[in-house]
Each structure stands twice: as structure tokens, then as C-alpha cells.
Enzyme design. Structure first.
Site, PDB file in Angstrom:
ATOM      1  NE  ARG A 111       6.583  -0.387   9.854  1.00 16.59           N
ATOM      2  CZ  ARG A 111       5.365  -0.336   9.304  1.00 16.59           C
ATOM      3  NH1 ARG A 111       5.207   0.274   8.148  1.00 16.59           N
ATOM      4  NH2 ARG A 111       4.337  -0.872   9.894  1.00 16.59           N
TER       5      ARG A 111
ATOM      6  CE  LYS B  45      -2.344  -0.928   3.814  1.00 16.96           C
ATOM      7  NZ  LYS B  45      -1.739  -2.217   4.192  1.00 16.96           N
TER       8      LYS B  45
ATOM      9  NE  ARG C 209       7.366  -2.905   5.533  1.00 17.79           N
ATOM     10  CZ  ARG C 209       6.059  -2.652   5.654  1.00 17.79           C
ATOM     11  NH1 ARG C 209       5.308  -2.495   4.588  1.00 17.79           N
ATOM     12  NH2 ARG C 209       5.525  -2.599   6.852  1.00 17.79           N
TER      13      ARG C 209
ATOM     14  NE  ARG D 277      -4.038  -1.268   9.882  1.00 15.10           N
ATOM     15  CZ  ARG D 277      -2.958  -0.691   9.343  1.00 15.10           C
ATOM     16  NH1 ARG D 277      -2.997   0.557   8.950  1.00 15.10           N
ATOM     17  NH2 ARG D 277      -1.854  -1.376   9.209  1.00 15.10           N
TER      18      ARG D 277
ATOM     19  NE  ARG E   8       2.205  -4.676  11.144  1.00 11.79           N
ATOM     20  CZ  ARG E   8       3.139  -4.434  10.222  1.00 11.79           C
ATOM     21  NH1 ARG E   8       4.339  -4.989  10.336  1.00 11.79           N
ATOM     22  NH2 ARG E   8       2.892  -3.646   9.228  1.00 11.79           N
TER      23      ARG E   8
END
Ligand code: AMP
Length: 217
Positions: free
Chosen positions: A160, A13, A127, A88, A171
């Protein structure tokens, strides 16, 4: 053009939102980025959000709704916006509708990026983000030219806190339970457009461009 990007964590996203920003010159509104910056700066908002974020849980609805209510009224949203990571939950989607009604706006498209869950874990663990400019990389799929440094500005890359495997699993569960019902919610409103979040970022972006050139049914 008023857009929502929907999809599980790791669907891309953020990357796609940045590509939309470059092409359409509308602001990206990422509740995740706003919250991370608040945590970094130790603001009252950051203190409220920190423990939830570290555990991979969602921050309470009223907190993020307040952020969005304020942000959507800023003048740079007059030409449109791309929401990345909001809504969300169903209450967030309902609150968004109420906010947009109040300011005389509406959502044009909800782009749902679909990706297989195991692929998401692979993506999220690799990531890396630039501390300085926010550009995103992946150690296997989109590595920087020089390890640990941003191609765009030379800034240091970091992982992160919530991109570690155990937090990622939480998550993804939160996504299934709280966010995935929004697919049906927006489908019923005839706003949902699904794209396959596989292949390179340009391939995914091409599908999004096709959606944006088409009016919702
Ligand atoms: P993201 O960068 O979008 O993956 O968001 C990182 C974290 O910020 C999430 O795991 C949540 O803890 C929090 N967060 C971001 N957006 C929202 C939202 N709309 N509602 C609740 N929590 C959020």
C-alpha cells in the site's frame, strides 16, 4: 452481533475482521477499503479522499460518516457487522451512535487490539496485500508460499502507498491524537474489551473469541 475493531494502524484489525467474517458470517465494513476502492476507480469520493490518504492523514469526518450511514442500512447488515477502521475520531463515534439509534441498533462490543508502536512500524512496512482478493501477507511474519503471489488466488501482491515508513509515522501520530481518545470513550460506555495484538493471528483471534462469548459488564 455488532462489533467495532479499534486499534492503531497495523494492529491487525483487517486480518481479525476477516476471521470474524468467516466465523460469524457478518460483513466487514472497512472505511479504508471503501476509500481505496473509490480512489482506484477515480470516483468523486476517491478524488476527495486521495490526498489525505497519501499523506497518512484522516479523511474529513463528514465524508466517512456519509459512507457509514449508507453502508449500515444495507440488508446484509441485518445480521450484524464488524466495523474495521471506523470510528476514528470522537465526532465519528458520536455520529455512529446517532445512526445506530435511528436504525434501532447498538454496538455489542468494542474490541481494542493493543500493540507496541515500534512493532507497528515493523509490521506495516512488511505488509503486502493481494490486488485481486485482498488477502494479507507479511514478508517476514506471514510470507506467501511463492514470493509476490497470493496463496489464495495467485493474484499479485502489492505494498500500500501509505505503508511506507514516513507515512506510517504520520498515521501513528494521527492515531494517537484523534483515535486513541476513543479507548476511554468506549470504556466509559462499558463496551471496551482489550486484547493483546501480539503473537500469531490465531492467538489473537482466540482472545477475541473469548471476548465474544462474554457479555459486556
Ligand atoms: P486503513 O486501511 O483503515 O488503515 O485506512 C487507510 C486510510 O484511509 C487512513 O489512513 C485514512 O486516510 C483513511 N481512513 C480510513 N478510515 C477512516 C476514518 N474512519 N476516518 C478518516 N479517515 C479514514
Amino acid at each position: 452481533m455488532n462489533l467495532i475493531l479499534l486499534g492503531p494502524p497495523g494492529a491487525g484489525k483487517g486480518t481479525q475482521a476477516q476471521m470474524i467474517v468467516e466465523r460469524y458470517h457478518i460483513p466487514q465494513i472497512s472505511t479504508g477499503d471503501i476509500l481505496r476502492s473509490a480512489v482506484k476507480n477515480g470516483t468523486p469520493l476517491g478524488k476527495q479522499a486521495k490526498t489525505h490518504m497519501e499523506k497518512g492523514e484522516l479523511v474529513p469526518d463528514e465524508v466517512v460518516i456519509g459512507i457509514i450511514d449508507q453502508r449500515l442500512r444495507a440488508p446484509d447488515c441485518n445480521a450484524g457487522f464488524v466495523l474495521d477502521g471506523f470510528p476514528r475520531t470522537t465526532p465519528q463515534a458520536e455520529a455512529l451512535q446517532a445512526i445506530l439509534d435511528k436504525i434501532g441498533r447498538s454496538v455489542d462490543h468494542v474490541i481494542n487490539i493493543e500493540v507496541d508502536p515500534e512493532e507497528l512500524v515493523r509490521r506495516l512496512t512488511g505488509r503486502r496485500t493481494c490486488k485481486n482478493c485482498g488477502a494479507m501477507f507479511h514478508i517476514a511474519f506471514h510470507p506467501p508460499a511463492k514470493e509476490g503471489a497470493c496463496d489464495r488466488c495467485g493474484g499479485a501482491l502489492y505494498q500500500r502507498e501509505d505503508d511506507r515508513e514516513e507515512t506510517i509515522r504520520t498515521r501513528l501520530k494521527e492515531y494517537e491524537k484523534q483515535t486513541s481518545p476513543l479507548i476511554r470513550y468506549y470504556d466509559l460506555k462499558k463496551l471496551l474489551r482489550s486484547v493483546q495484538g501480539v503473537g500469531g493471528q490465531n492467538q489473537i483471534f482466540s482472545q477475541i473469541l473469548r471476548v465474544l462469548d462474554t457479555k459486556p459488564i
